[in-house]
Each structure stands twice: as structure tokens, then as C-alpha cells.
Motif scaffolding. Structure first.
Motif, PDB file in Angstrom:
ATOM      1  N   SER A 154      21.861 -14.306   4.831  1.00 48.88           N
ATOM      2  CA  SER A 154      22.395 -14.557   3.488  1.00 48.88           C
ATOM      3  C   SER A 154      23.480 -13.573   3.090  1.00 48.88           C
ATOM      4  O   SER A 154      24.344 -13.896   2.278  1.00 48.88           O
ATOM      5  CB  SER A 154      21.271 -14.535   2.456  1.00 48.88           C
ATOM      6  OG  SER A 154      20.334 -15.523   2.800  1.00 48.88           O
ATOM      7  N   CYS A 343      14.246  -7.807  -5.410  1.00 45.34           N
ATOM      8  CA  CYS A 343      15.646  -7.640  -5.022  1.00 45.34           C
ATOM      9  C   CYS A 343      16.321  -6.834  -6.133  1.00 45.34           C
ATOM     10  O   CYS A 343      16.085  -7.093  -7.315  1.00 45.34           O
ATOM     11  CB  CYS A 343      16.300  -9.010  -4.857  1.00 45.34           C
ATOM     12  SG  CYS A 343      17.950  -8.978  -4.141  1.00 45.34           S
ATOM     13  N   LEU A 344      17.112  -5.841  -5.735  1.00 48.43           N
ATOM     14  CA  LEU A 344      17.751  -4.946  -6.714  1.00 48.43           C
ATOM     15  C   LEU A 344      19.230  -4.806  -6.415  1.00 48.43           C
ATOM     16  O   LEU A 344      19.672  -5.099  -5.304  1.00 48.43           O
ATOM     17  CB  LEU A 344      17.149  -3.540  -6.638  1.00 48.43           C
ATOM     18  CG  LEU A 344      15.653  -3.363  -6.846  1.00 48.43           C
ATOM     19  CD1 LEU A 344      14.944  -3.292  -5.508  1.00 48.43           C
ATOM     20  CD2 LEU A 344      15.390  -2.095  -7.645  1.00 48.43           C
ATOM     21  N   PRO A 345      19.991  -4.299  -7.405  1.00 45.36           N
ATOM     22  CA  PRO A 345      21.369  -3.929  -7.076  1.00 45.36           C
ATOM     23  C   PRO A 345      21.315  -2.929  -5.917  1.00 45.36           C
ATOM     24  O   PRO A 345      20.420  -2.078  -5.871  1.00 45.36           O
ATOM     25  CB  PRO A 345      21.877  -3.250  -8.351  1.00 45.36           C
ATOM     26  CG  PRO A 345      20.895  -3.537  -9.417  1.00 45.36           C
ATOM     27  CD  PRO A 345      19.630  -3.960  -8.785  1.00 45.36           C
ATOM     28  N   ILE A 346      22.264  -3.036  -5.000  1.00 48.07           N
ATOM     29  CA  ILE A 346      22.199  -2.253  -3.765  1.00 48.07           C
ATOM     30  C   ILE A 346      22.107  -0.745  -4.033  1.00 48.07           C
ATOM     31  O   ILE A 346      21.433  -0.013  -3.298  1.00 48.07           O
ATOM     32  CB  ILE A 346      23.385  -2.628  -2.844  1.00 48.07           C
ATOM     33  CG1 ILE A 346      23.198  -2.116  -1.422  1.00 48.07           C
ATOM     34  CG2 ILE A 346      24.708  -2.189  -3.412  1.00 48.07           C
ATOM     35  CD1 ILE A 346      22.411  -3.031  -0.564  1.00 48.07           C
ATOM     36  N   HIS A 372      15.864  -7.545   3.841  1.00 43.93           N
ATOM     37  CA  HIS A 372      17.227  -8.051   3.981  1.00 43.93           C
ATOM     38  C   HIS A 372      18.080  -7.093   3.163  1.00 43.93           C
ATOM     39  O   HIS A 372      18.505  -7.399   2.047  1.00 43.93           O
ATOM     40  CB  HIS A 372      17.308  -9.469   3.442  1.00 43.93           C
ATOM     41  CG  HIS A 372      16.193 -10.344   3.936  1.00 43.93           C
ATOM     42  ND1 HIS A 372      15.941 -10.517   5.275  1.00 43.93           N
ATOM     43  CD2 HIS A 372      15.254 -11.067   3.281  1.00 43.93           C
ATOM     44  CE1 HIS A 372      14.905 -11.324   5.421  1.00 43.93           C
ATOM     45  NE2 HIS A 372      14.467 -11.660   4.217  1.00 43.93           N
ATOM     46  N   ASP A 375      21.330  -7.530   1.029  1.00 42.26           N
ATOM     47  CA  ASP A 375      21.229  -8.198  -0.274  1.00 42.26           C
ATOM     48  C   ASP A 375      20.492  -7.350  -1.311  1.00 42.26           C
ATOM     49  O   ASP A 375      20.348  -7.772  -2.458  1.00 42.26           O
ATOM     50  CB  ASP A 375      20.435  -9.511  -0.147  1.00 42.26           C
ATOM     51  CG  ASP A 375      21.070 -10.492   0.812  1.00 42.26           C
ATOM     52  OD1 ASP A 375      22.303 -10.628   0.782  1.00 42.26           O
ATOM     53  OD2 ASP A 375      20.329 -11.118   1.600  1.00 42.26           O
ATOM     54  N   ASN A 377      17.278  -6.756  -0.969  1.00 38.16           N
ATOM     55  CA  ASN A 377      15.978  -7.445  -0.995  1.00 38.16           C
ATOM     56  C   ASN A 377      15.047  -6.818   0.056  1.00 38.16           C
ATOM     57  O   ASN A 377      15.450  -6.637   1.184  1.00 38.16           O
ATOM     58  CB  ASN A 377      16.234  -8.925  -0.651  1.00 38.16           C
ATOM     59  CG  ASN A 377      15.016  -9.822  -0.670  1.00 38.16           C
ATOM     60  OD1 ASN A 377      14.987 -10.810   0.061  1.00 38.16           O
ATOM     61  ND2 ASN A 377      14.015  -9.536  -1.467  1.00 38.16           N
TER      62      ASN A 377
ATOM     63  N   ASN B 105      29.608   0.987  -6.721  1.00 36.17           N
ATOM     64  CA  ASN B 105      28.729   0.897  -5.548  1.00 36.17           C
ATOM     65  C   ASN B 105      28.038  -0.453  -5.431  1.00 36.17           C
ATOM     66  O   ASN B 105      27.563  -0.814  -4.360  1.00 36.17           O
ATOM     67  CB  ASN B 105      27.671   1.995  -5.589  1.00 36.17           C
ATOM     68  CG  ASN B 105      28.279   3.359  -5.349  1.00 36.17           C
ATOM     69  OD1 ASN B 105      29.446   3.446  -4.953  1.00 36.17           O
ATOM     70  ND2 ASN B 105      27.517   4.401  -5.593  1.00 36.17           N
ATOM     71  N   ASP B 106      27.946  -1.169  -6.550  1.00 39.22           N
ATOM     72  CA  ASP B 106      27.300  -2.480  -6.529  1.00 39.22           C
ATOM     73  C   ASP B 106      28.311  -3.615  -6.527  1.00 39.22           C
ATOM     74  O   ASP B 106      27.922  -4.777  -6.592  1.00 39.22           O
ATOM     75  CB  ASP B 106      26.367  -2.639  -7.738  1.00 39.22           C
ATOM     76  CG  ASP B 106      25.147  -1.742  -7.615  1.00 39.22           C
ATOM     77  OD1 ASP B 106      24.572  -1.712  -6.510  1.00 39.22           O
ATOM     78  OD2 ASP B 106      24.789  -1.088  -8.597  1.00 39.22           O
ATOM     79  N   LEU B 108      30.172  -4.573  -8.902  1.00 42.31           N
ATOM     80  CA  LEU B 108      29.959  -5.321 -10.141  1.00 42.31           C
ATOM     81  C   LEU B 108      30.787  -4.722 -11.281  1.00 42.31           C
ATOM     82  O   LEU B 108      30.988  -3.504 -11.328  1.00 42.31           O
ATOM     83  CB  LEU B 108      28.473  -5.275 -10.539  1.00 42.31           C
ATOM     84  CG  LEU B 108      27.489  -5.996  -9.628  1.00 42.31           C
ATOM     85  CD1 LEU B 108      26.067  -5.777 -10.144  1.00 42.31           C
ATOM     86  CD2 LEU B 108      27.801  -7.488  -9.532  1.00 42.31           C
ATOM     87  N   ARG B 165      27.201 -12.934 -11.981  1.00 40.31           N
ATOM     88  CA  ARG B 165      25.859 -12.411 -11.721  1.00 40.31           C
ATOM     89  C   ARG B 165      24.999 -12.506 -12.983  1.00 40.31           C
ATOM     90  O   ARG B 165      23.796 -12.673 -12.915  1.00 40.31           O
ATOM     91  CB  ARG B 165      26.036 -10.955 -11.297  1.00 40.31           C
ATOM     92  CG  ARG B 165      25.018 -10.301 -10.441  1.00 40.31           C
ATOM     93  CD  ARG B 165      24.658 -11.009  -9.209  1.00 40.31           C
ATOM     94  NE  ARG B 165      25.424 -10.834  -8.010  1.00 40.31           N
ATOM     95  CZ  ARG B 165      25.502  -9.735  -7.275  1.00 40.31           C
ATOM     96  NH1 ARG B 165      24.859  -8.661  -7.604  1.00 40.31           N
ATOM     97  NH2 ARG B 165      26.206  -9.709  -6.157  1.00 40.31           N
ATOM     98  N   LEU B 182      21.256  -8.254 -12.060  1.00 36.30           N
ATOM     99  CA  LEU B 182      22.279  -7.558 -11.279  1.00 36.30           C
ATOM    100  C   LEU B 182      22.051  -7.641  -9.768  1.00 36.30           C
ATOM    101  O   LEU B 182      22.830  -7.093  -8.988  1.00 36.30           O
ATOM    102  CB  LEU B 182      22.356  -6.084 -11.701  1.00 36.30           C
ATOM    103  CG  LEU B 182      22.551  -5.825 -13.203  1.00 36.30           C
ATOM    104  CD1 LEU B 182      22.757  -4.336 -13.450  1.00 36.30           C
ATOM    105  CD2 LEU B 182      23.746  -6.611 -13.738  1.00 36.30           C
ATOM    106  N   ALA B 183      20.970  -8.306  -9.362  1.00 34.54           N
ATOM    107  CA  ALA B 183      20.659  -8.378  -7.928  1.00 34.54           C
ATOM    108  C   ALA B 183      21.547  -9.417  -7.242  1.00 34.54           C
ATOM    109  O   ALA B 183      22.004 -10.369  -7.868  1.00 34.54           O
ATOM    110  CB  ALA B 183      19.191  -8.737  -7.734  1.00 34.54           C
ATOM    111  N   ALA B 184      21.777  -9.229  -5.937  1.00 28.91           N
ATOM    112  CA  ALA B 184      22.664 -10.130  -5.193  1.00 28.91           C
ATOM    113  C   ALA B 184      22.068 -11.520  -5.038  1.00 28.91           C
ATOM    114  O   ALA B 184      22.794 -12.492  -4.806  1.00 28.91           O
ATOM    115  CB  ALA B 184      22.975  -9.541  -3.823  1.00 28.91           C
ATOM    116  N   LYS B 185      20.746 -11.631  -5.119  1.00 28.94           N
ATOM    117  CA  LYS B 185      20.144 -12.958  -5.058  1.00 28.94           C
ATOM    118  C   LYS B 185      18.829 -12.939  -5.821  1.00 28.94           C
ATOM    119  O   LYS B 185      18.255 -11.876  -6.045  1.00 28.94           O
ATOM    120  CB  LYS B 185      19.945 -13.402  -3.604  1.00 28.94           C
ATOM    121  CG  LYS B 185      18.967 -12.559  -2.832  1.00 28.94           C
ATOM    122  CD  LYS B 185      18.875 -12.991  -1.375  1.00 28.94           C
ATOM    123  CE  LYS B 185      17.596 -12.429  -0.767  1.00 28.94           C
ATOM    124  NZ  LYS B 185      17.476 -12.681   0.669  1.00 28.94           N
TER     125      LYS B 185
END
Lengths: 460, 460
Positions: A154, A343-346, A372, A375, A377, B105-106, B108, B165, B182-185
Motif C-alpha cells: 500500500s 495507524c499513526l502519522p509517520i 506496514h 504507512d 501502521n 516529516n509527515d 502534511l 487527509r 492524520l494517518a496515511a490510511k
């Protein structure tokens, strides 16, 4: 109830063939659970439609007898999505498993909901194409669309929602609609594709899916990179993403998980926190990406990176990764698996993984972490003795603390497994006033609350 | 009506400062049209909120006085989206134009709806980032989300919906919600992000947007490739896509459009059907992509390909492309532009462009064809004398025939401009029974039909 079930069964047999309708207990038991730890509950009737019209007829029976319907693919969901909380009719899509059309030049396929992803990929191979979403399990595409599944690829190709160009959906009143079209983009009407993907059978039943597929990349390289700590591995991923390297997969596997992998998959991978990586592209570009990545992981204390360029090595690597859940299940007979899925912001990922590891340690639980990570996650795979109420309470506590940590930092309670039964209680916390908007949509499209009731929004 | 407008103005001045509310005719006239050919209609009142709370208060006034509200960015829409069909209060977002946060860093950013895309890109530059959606006009990001805008880079980076997002939305009753996180998925709840993007102000007003941004590519190369026929150019694009080359932009400009470009932009580009291309990537991969593309276009009778690797040359090229609409407008003083906007599966594109050219010729109209051909999306830019009813009828006929051609082949009546006034009449034809589902959603979220009424779904 028995009497009314008989009446409903008769009504169903008027619109379906006799052998498409069953109240057999074994069959009902098979449709009363999924791959999760959630308690089994049986549907009253199981039906096997062969066509969209069959599904429409089933919906009309459901409406006129006010009995719930629950769509069912293969039962590989991980949060109890297919468990019929209020009984009812389970619609098993296994007879609707045809690949209807491959539109090679448009990178599109049209399939029935019971087609599985490996069945589709087998067919696509000869066209030089592949379907990108890879959740591990060989799920049905209908189920994957219903839960907005995603997985290892993904980070490059997007989630299930990104692949859906059109759905044929049977609504609660039996009406048949199409949610999209075949064009690559559209600014016409409300985005029903997006709304129905991830709706977990609560807004309608999917009877046909038109999906985006991709060309098999010219060159593929996979790699394993070992790190002294999980934190180093996660920070390496953040740096790879920030460098703009179009990584195709990047998976974190921690030490306990590497150990379990080696036992189950008979590999001899180094038992350290490891990233499993994959690069897709043309030969020159890929070489440049690989070189750059090798430099970046070195900056993050990588203790060794090994490449797999041939098919066999790559397949072994990804099979080992995919079998990880089974590796744990196999290693702890009698125990059940509970999987967390935030799943969180990176930028928050390293802290979240660290936090989860601390709690696992503090509570003395058995499990590993995989993720993952591209992402943001990750999952804690926990092995639980379901009869040990103390252990269950600890696992619930862990899950909750991980979810709240993610929600406080702009994350989500479920990155890819979906809401089902397990994440229902976090919907209000996560969505706030938006949950009321979701309830209004549910009530507008399923006024009698018959479609997989009490999933996503709880109306009674 | 005058009396009630006075009462409503007073009510608005109780919740806003006096200078945030106006009934000035000049201001109302500026808010009664957009860049389209659709007839001007004036709002009764124009308000300038400074905060989300202001917008919420406006909505409460709207509801209690049952007066429509129409959100307004910069008025660069192309189908009359901001024209208040039933009068009412136009909400101008020009005072809500702050970039609230860059989360480097995100990848966003969080912005207010009145921020424009060039304002954002100027700010992002120093972070090595850019916002990818590029519709040509310097539209506001709120407006771009409301119409699901896209443009030259969508073939690689996706449309507006793919970048959103999270939205802060004020609903018809004044409630403030967030549609995402704010998460990518995420697989949590219904996909409200997707539903609200492209809803054209009919479901709620956006007051904050969190958007995905991208790293500025390491290397960029642009090119112009000339072909003997439009058909050759389109077929070259199909081959480029099928070869899996990750092209970042690929635009078709036909001969009449090239001529107009040379006049307006003072370029001396060859006046033949031309593809404007752009490649993003690392140096080695990009070189390989460029070499492969050069071979492919040669196979399709390309008569010459010229590359622009430095910033100045690239900027000149894309500026010329972006100014094309203005080039036509400038070249035909007194005439108004009408733009068609269908999108089709890529395999149907060559036929559709050919068909459109034939009709333009047959009807003796003045115009050129440009297209985001990598997405299957193209526009006929028609210059019309609005006082010539015969010419208008011809233009309407052309538009309709192009739309019907696309719909019959799995396409959409609007690829990127949106429904507004111009594409309302095709909604039923395109969506069929799904339009009833859209109506149910609209009624559930805006029961009094006060939010930009009669756009997308027509309820009275």
C-alpha cells in the motif's frame, strides 16, 4: 423464532433454488465466526446467490420479513465483521466467483465478489498485470472492498479504496446501483465508490467490482536489513520516505517475530529487528534507489542488508512475512491470536511502537510486532489463552492503551482490519460529531437497520 | 424579500462584525459569477468569516431564517458552482487564508480554505516540498477540494481527493466535524473525506483542510513532442502508459491551440499536435524513462521531441500550457469561453478526441483541444458569441454529443471541472439509480436544502 425462520426459508426458496438456501447447523457454524478471537454467533439461514438478481431478491425477502442480512466472503476478517450479532441471513458469495472481464489496455478488471486475490493474480499474470492489494490472507475481493483492506504494497500502490473504479451494489430495498464508472477520474456526483468501500456490509451488498490493476514492474529487488533496535529500524523508514525513494514495500518484523518465522518457515534469517523491503522500477532507477537506501539504513546502524533479486528468493522472503501470523498460531497451540491495528502519522510511529513494546513487556504477554511501517501502521500479534480471563483482560488493556495512544496523536484505531466488533467501541472517540453524520447516512440508506446491523454505527 | 434580507443582515451582524457583512451591489455582483459562461445571478448578502466559529454562526442564521448559503473561494470555477441559483448568503473565504501548520516529516500541511495553491507552494518550497494538484488557475484549496480539482500532474500524483487527509466541516446545523485523521490510511468508519471532497458546497462548508504534500523530485525533465495527427499523439500516450513509465505529466495540445499559444505566450513552438511531457525521478531512472519514451513516440510517427531540463525552459513550457485558456480568451475579444470536460477509459480516448474534432469542424465552431490525456480527460475550448443564439445552440449541441459519447463508453460527464450548473442535466443519465442514493445522502445531511441548493442533486 423457529416458525418465522421456516417462513423466511420458504420465502427464500421461492426466489432461489432449494440448494441455495440452508439452515444446516454445520454450515451455519462455519458462517458464525471469522479468523478473529471474537465469540461465534450463528446466522439463522445461509444463502448462496449465483447472480445479482438473486442478491436483490434476498434483500427484498430481508426487508419484507425484517430480518438482517450479512455478506460473507471467505471469513478471513480479523475483527468479527461477518459475525451476525442479531442472527439473520448470511449471504455467502462463494458461487459468485467469476472474473468477468480483463480490460488490459485500461488496466481494469471486472470481477464478482467471491473471486480471491490469488485467483485474480493467476489470471492477470499472462497479461503482464497484477492486482496490488495484498493483505496476506487469500481474501475475496468483495470482502477486501468491504473492509478497505490493504497490506504490504500500500505504501506504493495505495489501499483497496484506491483501486475501486466501480461497484455494483444491491441496496437494502433491492435496488441495484453502480457507484462509479470506468474513467481514471471524475468530478461528477458524490463519491459513492469511496463511501461504500470500507462500509463492511452496512450500506449495501457488492455484487460486481471493477478494479484497477498494474503492470508487473520491469525489475524487482527485495531486501532484508537488520538493526540493533526497533527504533533504529523505524527511523530508517522515516528517512527512506523523506528521501523520496518510491519504495514498494517496507515491513518491520521484530525479534520475537523473526524467531517465530525461522521456526515456522524454516528460514535462518538473523533474529534481530528487521526491515523487509521491496523496490520496483526500471533497472537503472532501481539500482540508484537501492544504493541510496543502503546508505540511509547504514546511517541508522543497520547491521547487515541482504538482497534477493531472483524470483525464488523474493517469494521465500515474502512468504515468510505473510506466514508470520500462522507462525505464531502454530507455535502456541490452544491459544487464540489477538491483533492490534493502529495507524499513526509517520512521525509518531517510532514512539508508538516503543510504547506498545513496553506494555507487552510490562504485562508479561506473549507476542511480536510487525508493521506496514511505510504507512505508519503496525500490529502487535498477541497469543492468548481465551479461557484465562486475566490474560484476556490484559490483552484488552494493551489494545485499548495502544488505540488511545494513536488517537491522541492524530491516528486511527484501525489502519486496515476494519471496525467489525472489536473497534466499535472506539468509533465515537475517534470520529466525535462525525459519527452522527455516519449514523444519518446509515439511516438514510438502510432505514430498517437490516444490513449487518450494529457494525460501524450502533443504532440499537 | 427586502425586508427579510434586512432582518437576516441584522441577525448576521449580531454574530459577525459589521464589516464582515455586506449587501453592496458591486460586491454581490462579484459573487454572482465565476469564470464560466453561465449567467450571473446575485446573492442577497455576502459575508466574510474569519474563523470556523463565524461559519458555524452563519449556518445557524441560515437555518433559522431558511436562507441558502453558498461557499465562495476565488470564483475560478468553470461550471457556475458558486452562482447562487436561489439567492442567499455567499460565504467568501478570503479572510480565512492562513497556512496553519507544515508537518514536514509527515508530508502534511493544514490550511484554511482561502489559501491558494501558489501561496501554499511558495511556502512549501523552503521545506523541499510541493503541493501536487495543479488545475491551471490559482484557485483556493477550499474550492479545489469542493470540486475535486485535478490537472496536469494527476496522472502521477492523483486528484484533489487523493490529497485530502482531513477536513474540518461546518454542517447545515452549525455542527463542526472532522472527516478524517492524520494517518496515511484508515479502515475506521465511513469515508467522509471522500464524500465531502467534490460535494460542491452541498453537504457542508470546509473551514480547515489537512493535505498531503510531496517531496520536490530530485530530477525533472520536460519535453515537447510533435506529431502529424492528434490520433498519433493520443496513441503514443496509451503506449507510454502501457509500458509502465511513471510519467508525471502528459498533456495534449492540438494545432489550433499551439497557434494560439505562440501568439499569446510569444513562443515559437511547432504548430502541430503536440504532447507536453514531464518526468520526475532520480537521475538514472529518469534518463532510462526518457530514452524509452523517445523510442515509443518515434514508433507513433513523432516528428521531433525537444527537452527542457533547466528551470527556465520548463517554466516557460508549462506557463504556455497553463495560459492556453487565456490565450484563446485574449485572441477572441468579446467572446466567452465554453469548455467541455469529459473523461473516458484510456482505450476510448483517441476515438473521443477524433469525434469531438469532427463535430467542431462540422458545426463550424472556433476552438482548440487540450487534454490531460494520461487520465483520459480532454477539453474542447470553444469561443462563443453569447448574443448569437445559433452559436450558443451549436456549442450546447457539441457539449451534449461529447458527453453522451463518453457516457456510452463508461466515461464521465466531467473529469475535473465538476457538476455546477452545466452538468446538472447529465447527472441522472450518468448515475442512474445511484442518483437516488445521492439524494438520500443530501436530504439526510441538509434536510432543509439550504447548502448551495440545486447543485449536484436537484431537490426542487
Amino acid at each position: 423464532m423457529t416458525n418465522s425462520i421456516e417462513i423466511i426459508t420458504d420465502a427464500l426458496k421461492k426466489v432461489l433454488k432449494d440448494d441455495q438456501v440452508t439452515v444446516n447447523t454445520t454450515v451455519r457454524e462455519l458462517h458464525g465466526r471469522d479468523e478473529s478471537y471474537h465469540a461465534q454467533q450463528l446466522p439463522d439461514i445461509v444463502v448462496f446467490p449465483e447472480s445479482t438478481q438473486d442478491v436483490s431478491n434476498i434483500m427484498i425477502v430481508s426487508k419484507s420479513h425484517q430480518i438482517p442480512v450479512i455478506p460473507f466472503g471467505l471469513g478471513s476478517s480479523l475483527e468479527g465483521h461477518v459475525i451476525p450479532l442479531k442472527g439473520g441471513i448470511t449471504i455467502d458469495f462463494s458461487l459468485m466467483n467469476q472474473i468477468l472481464e480483463v480490460k488490459e489496455n485500461d488496466f481494469l478488471v471486472t470481477v464478482q465478489p467471491g473471486v480471491t486475490r490469488t485467483q485474480l493474480n493467476q489470471r492477470l499474470k499472462k497479461h503482464g498485470l497484477f492486482f496490488s492489494v495484498d493483505p496476506g490472507a487469500d481474501a475475496t475481493l468483495g470482502g477486501m472492498a468491504a473492509t478497505n483492506a490493504s497490506g504490504t504494497t500500500s505504501v506504493k500502490y495505495g489501499v483497496m479504496r484506491d483501486q475501486v473504479r466501480d461497484l455494483e451494489v444491491v441496496m437494502a430495498d433491492g435496488t441495484i446501483i453502480h457507484t462509479g464508472n470506468l474513467a481514471a477520474k471524475s468530478a461528477s456526483g458524490y463519491h459513492l465508490n469511496g463511501l461504500f468501500v470500507g462500509s463492511e456490509g452496512t450500506l449495501g451488498c457488492f455484487t460486481e467490482l471493477t478494479l484497477l490493476v498494474h503492470g508487473i514492474p520491469e525489475h524487482i529487488t527485495a531486501a532484508r536489513a537488520s538493526f540493533p533496535t526497533v527504533n533504529d529500524a523505524v527511523e530508517a523508514v522515516v528517512s527512506i520516505l523523506q528521501a523520496g525513494i518510491p519504495i514498494a514495500r517496507v515491513e518491520l518484523v521484530d525479534e520475537p517475530s523473526m524467531k517465530q518465522t525461522n521456526i515456522y518457515s524454516e528460514t535462518n534469517y538473523i533474529e534481530k529487528p528487521t526491515l523487509f523491503l521491496e523496490f520496483h522500477g526500471n533497472e537503472a532507477g532501481l539500482k540508484s534507489d537501492v544504493d541510496f537506501t543502503t546508505m540511509i539504513v547504514a546511517d541508522h546502524h543497520c547491521e547487515g542488508i541482504e538482497f534477493e533479486t531472483d524470483n525464488a528468493g523474493r517469494n521465500r522472503l515474502w512468504e515468510a512475512r505473510h506466514n508470520l501470523a500462522y507462525a505464531f498460531i502454530h507455535g502456541y497451540p490452544g491459544k487464540k491470536m489477538m491483533v492490534t491495528d493502529v495507524c499513526l502519522p509517520i512521525s509518531e510511529l517510532a514512539g508508538a511502537v516503543e510504547y506498545a513494546r513496553e506494555i507487552v513487556h510490562e504485562l508479561g504477554l506473549i507476542g511480536g510486532i510487525v508493521g506496514h511501517v511505510g504507512d505508519g501502521n503496525f500490529h502487535v500479534l498477541l497469543m492468548m489463552d481465551m479461557s484465562d480471563s486475566e490474560e484476556r483482560a490484559k490483552a484488552d488493556d494493551l489494545n485499548e492503551r495502544i488505540v488511545l495512544y494513536a488517537l491522541e496523536r492524530g491516528g486511527t484505531c484501525t489502519g486496515e482490519h476494519g471496525v467489525g466488533i472489536g473497534k466499535q467501541k472506539y468509533q465515537e472517540r475517534e470520529h466525535g460529531a462525525a459519527l452522527l453524520v455516519m449514523e444519518k447516512i446509515k439511516k438514510a440508506l438502510d432505514p430498517d437497520n437490516l444490513l449487518n446491523p450494529n457494525k460501524i454505527v450502533k443504532l440499537d
